[in-house]
Design a protein around this motif. Structure first.
Motif, PDB file in Angstrom:
ATOM      1  N   GLU A  96       0.854  -1.245  -0.021  1.00  0.00           N
ATOM      2  CA  GLU A  96       0.114  -0.035  -0.051  1.00  0.00           C
ATOM      3  C   GLU A  96       0.915   1.272  -0.063  1.00  0.00           C
ATOM      4  O   GLU A  96       0.413   2.347   0.492  1.00  0.00           O
ATOM      5  CB  GLU A  96      -0.980   0.102   1.297  1.00  0.00           C
ATOM      6  CG  GLU A  96      -1.839  -1.196   1.343  1.00  0.00           C
ATOM      7  CD  GLU A  96      -2.964  -1.211   2.419  1.00  0.00           C
ATOM      8  OE1 GLU A  96      -3.268  -0.131   2.853  1.00  0.00           O
ATOM      9  OE2 GLU A  96      -3.282  -2.243   2.865  1.00  0.00           O
ATOM     10  N   GLU A 137       0.748  -7.181  -5.869  1.00  0.00           N
ATOM     11  CA  GLU A 137      -0.081  -7.010  -4.511  1.00  0.00           C
ATOM     12  C   GLU A 137      -0.123  -5.534  -4.106  1.00  0.00           C
ATOM     13  O   GLU A 137       0.826  -5.110  -3.827  1.00  0.00           O
ATOM     14  CB  GLU A 137       0.693  -8.009  -3.657  1.00  0.00           C
ATOM     15  CG  GLU A 137       0.863  -9.558  -4.326  1.00  0.00           C
ATOM     16  CD  GLU A 137       1.407 -10.237  -3.168  1.00  0.00           C
ATOM     17  OE1 GLU A 137       0.889 -10.520  -2.034  1.00  0.00           O
ATOM     18  OE2 GLU A 137       2.528 -10.781  -3.676  1.00  0.00           O
ATOM     19  N   GLN A 138      -1.311  -5.428  -3.588  1.00  0.00           N
ATOM     20  CA  GLN A 138      -1.583  -4.284  -2.761  1.00  0.00           C
ATOM     21  C   GLN A 138      -0.615  -2.806  -3.099  1.00  0.00           C
ATOM     22  O   GLN A 138      -0.014  -2.594  -2.018  1.00  0.00           O
ATOM     23  CB  GLN A 138      -1.134  -4.485  -1.306  1.00  0.00           C
ATOM     24  CG  GLN A 138      -2.061  -5.685  -0.479  1.00  0.00           C
ATOM     25  CD  GLN A 138      -2.061  -5.954   0.676  1.00  0.00           C
ATOM     26  OE1 GLN A 138      -0.779  -6.580   1.103  1.00  0.00           O
ATOM     27  NE2 GLN A 138      -2.862  -5.809   1.661  1.00  0.00           N
ATOM     28  N   ARG A 157      -5.002   1.353   0.901  1.00  0.00           N
ATOM     29  CA  ARG A 157      -6.488   0.531   1.007  1.00  0.00           C
ATOM     30  C   ARG A 157      -7.457   1.773   0.936  1.00  0.00           C
ATOM     31  O   ARG A 157      -8.715   1.478   0.282  1.00  0.00           O
ATOM     32  CB  ARG A 157      -6.574  -0.195   2.081  1.00  0.00           C
ATOM     33  CG  ARG A 157      -6.969   0.230   3.569  1.00  0.00           C
ATOM     34  CD  ARG A 157      -6.692  -0.364   4.757  1.00  0.00           C
ATOM     35  NE  ARG A 157      -5.582  -1.115   4.574  1.00  0.00           N
ATOM     36  CZ  ARG A 157      -5.181  -1.962   5.702  1.00  0.00           C
ATOM     37  NH1 ARG A 157      -5.779  -2.187   6.616  1.00  0.00           N
ATOM     38  NH2 ARG A 157      -3.901  -2.633   5.699  1.00  0.00           N
TER      39      ARG A 157
END
Length: 313
Positions: free
Chosen positions: A264, A296-297, A301
């Motif tokens: 993130e 991924e990520q 978020r």
């Protein structure tokens, strides 16, 4: 054999100190030491058998809540709260299957944690630990393997309102069709401060415990072909580091495959696309980029959950 009902008779929560062999950086955190939560659960089947089961997991800071205003100790206490909440719910629960125990407490756990200002990801940490210990205890009580317990649906999996599957889906035939793999690839994670070659380490920084310390040494020792590579959210720094990693993988890892893990760290779709376009434009990253299986990520978020991510496709 049908899935047996069980009751959680006792939950014991422990911790132990863990010192990492090498510092590991992901996102904004560099871990050198941590606490590990250990859960012991005693179950009693309605038929009378009892057994203990165990599970353990790091109390990882900045994994479940990335708010930089919180200290590592704050993050660990959040996870302890989740464990205590799950313990209280499970010990008060009526007899149910292992899956029924999880399903019957899922929404109550999230609500209880929300009252303590804990997000749902943190909330699910506690039950995930307890469910693993319950499953361990169930296998011991029935003297069976994890594979057997799942294939025979001794956990009692059924459709639930919060995790729906297609209407009419039959769990038993699906689970019965599963077969354990005979081989598995070990994926090596490359953290943000992991040394790539010997040139990245001074003599004083080496652990010298006889085990590999650099990415180069890991590949030469174990023969890994699958890698999970952390990126930092700084495009230029990421391109520089990925170039060094790619050079080592191209030279040593054969037909390798990669996933990129952003933890993130990027703020927007545009930033991730800029990273991808820079990677695609770099001749030294041609083979590396073609080996990427998934990302991924990459985005924080709050943005990913509320925005349009379609352009990343």
């Amino acid at each position: 054999m049908t899935a047996p009902n069980l009751r959680v008779s006792e939950v014991r929560l422990y911790e132990r100190a863990v010192t990492l062999r090498l510092p590991f950086r992901f996102g904004v955190v560099t871990l050198r030491e941590a606490r590990e939560a250990v859960v012991h659960v005693r179950i009693t089947l309605t038929s009378g058998e009892e057994a203990w089961g165990s599970a353990a997991e790091i109390l990882a800071p900045k994994w479940f809540d990335k708010n930089t205003a919180l200290s590592n100790d704050d993050n660990m206490e959040q996870l302890r709260q989740s464990l205590r909440s799950a313990r209280d719910l499970y010990e008060r629960s009526d007899p149910a299957t292992a899956f029924g125990l999880f399903a019957g407490n899922y929404e109550a756990q999230i609500a209880s944690c929300a009252e303590q200002d804990l997000n749902s990801l943190i909330a699910c940490y506690g039950p995930a630990m307890l469910d693993r210990a319950v499953l361990d205890a169930l296998c011991r009580a029935l003297d069976t393997s994890f594979y057997n317990a799942v294939q025979s649906n001794l956990v009692g999996m059924v459709q639930t309102p919060f995790a729906p599957v297609a209407d009419g889906f039959a769990f038993e035939p699906f689970l019965a069709s599963l077969k354990p793999s005979q081989h598995i690839h070990a994926r090596h994670t490359v953290g943000l401060v992991d040394p790539i070659t010997a040139a990245d380490q001074s003599d004083d920084e080496r652990v010298n415990d006889g085990l590999p310390e650099t990415l180069e040494e890991v590949i030469e020792t174990y023969g890994h072909r699958f890698f999970k590579v952390k990126v930092s959210g700084d495009k230029d720094a990421d391109i520089s580091r990925l170039t060094a990693i790619a050079g080592t993988l191209d030279r040593l890892a054969g037909d390798y495959k990669v996933s990129l893990d952003g933890n993130e760290q990027y703020d927007s779709v545009d930033e991730v696309l800029a990273l991808w376009e820079a990677m695609a434009a770099a001749p030294s990253l041609t083979r590396y980029t073609s080996a990427i299986l998934f990302i991924e990520q990459p985005i924080m978020r709050q943005v990913a959950a509320g925005g349009d991510m379609a352009r990343l496709a």
